[in-house]
Design a protein around this motif. Sequence first.
Motif, PDB file in Angstrom:
ATOM      1  N   ARG A  36       0.051  -4.666  -0.088  1.00  0.00           N
ATOM      2  CA  ARG A  36      -0.398  -5.479   1.051  1.00  0.00           C
ATOM      3  C   ARG A  36      -0.994  -4.526   2.080  1.00  0.00           C
ATOM      4  O   ARG A  36      -0.770  -3.329   2.037  1.00  0.00           O
ATOM      5  N   ARG A  37      -1.734  -5.097   3.004  1.00  0.00           N
ATOM      6  CA  ARG A  37      -2.313  -4.285   4.078  1.00  0.00           C
ATOM      7  C   ARG A  37      -1.726  -4.711   5.413  1.00  0.00           C
ATOM      8  O   ARG A  37      -1.491  -5.883   5.648  1.00  0.00           O
ATOM      9  N   LYS A  38      -1.493  -3.728   6.250  1.00  0.00           N
ATOM     10  CA  LYS A  38      -1.095  -3.962   7.641  1.00  0.00           C
ATOM     11  C   LYS A  38      -2.017  -3.075   8.454  1.00  0.00           C
ATOM     12  O   LYS A  38      -1.792  -1.874   8.548  1.00  0.00           O
TER      13      LYS A  38
END
Length: 130
Positions: A36-38
């Motif tokens: 996932r990306r943050k």
Amino acid sequence: MPNMEVTFSISELAHEFEITPRTLRHYEELGLLSPRRKGNARIYSHKDKFRLALTIRGKRLGFSLAEMRELFELYDAEHRSRPQLHSMVAMIAEKRASLRQQQADIAKVLAELDAAEIKARETLEKMKHH
């Protein structure tokens, strides 16, 4: 209730598996990992960590990265079809046969090395007495 899933940063996984962050990004580009990306940061899940371990082990055993991706895709297929499963079984059988051949080859080389070592040690012993 907050999400308590254990996650990992790119640097944590790189350090644990003794690989570079670039390698992790490469595996992501190939579809082996899907963090996932943050913002710009990648957040790796337990599934990503498990796949990374399998990928590294697979590479050591002679699987190409493309073969690993194909196995993951076959395994992940939600609606596994008979042809997909046959393909997966065939791929595993082929790799198993290849590994068994490598194992036999390694056993032969080890036996040859053992024989060469014995002969060399015997020759050294004879030289001591002359």
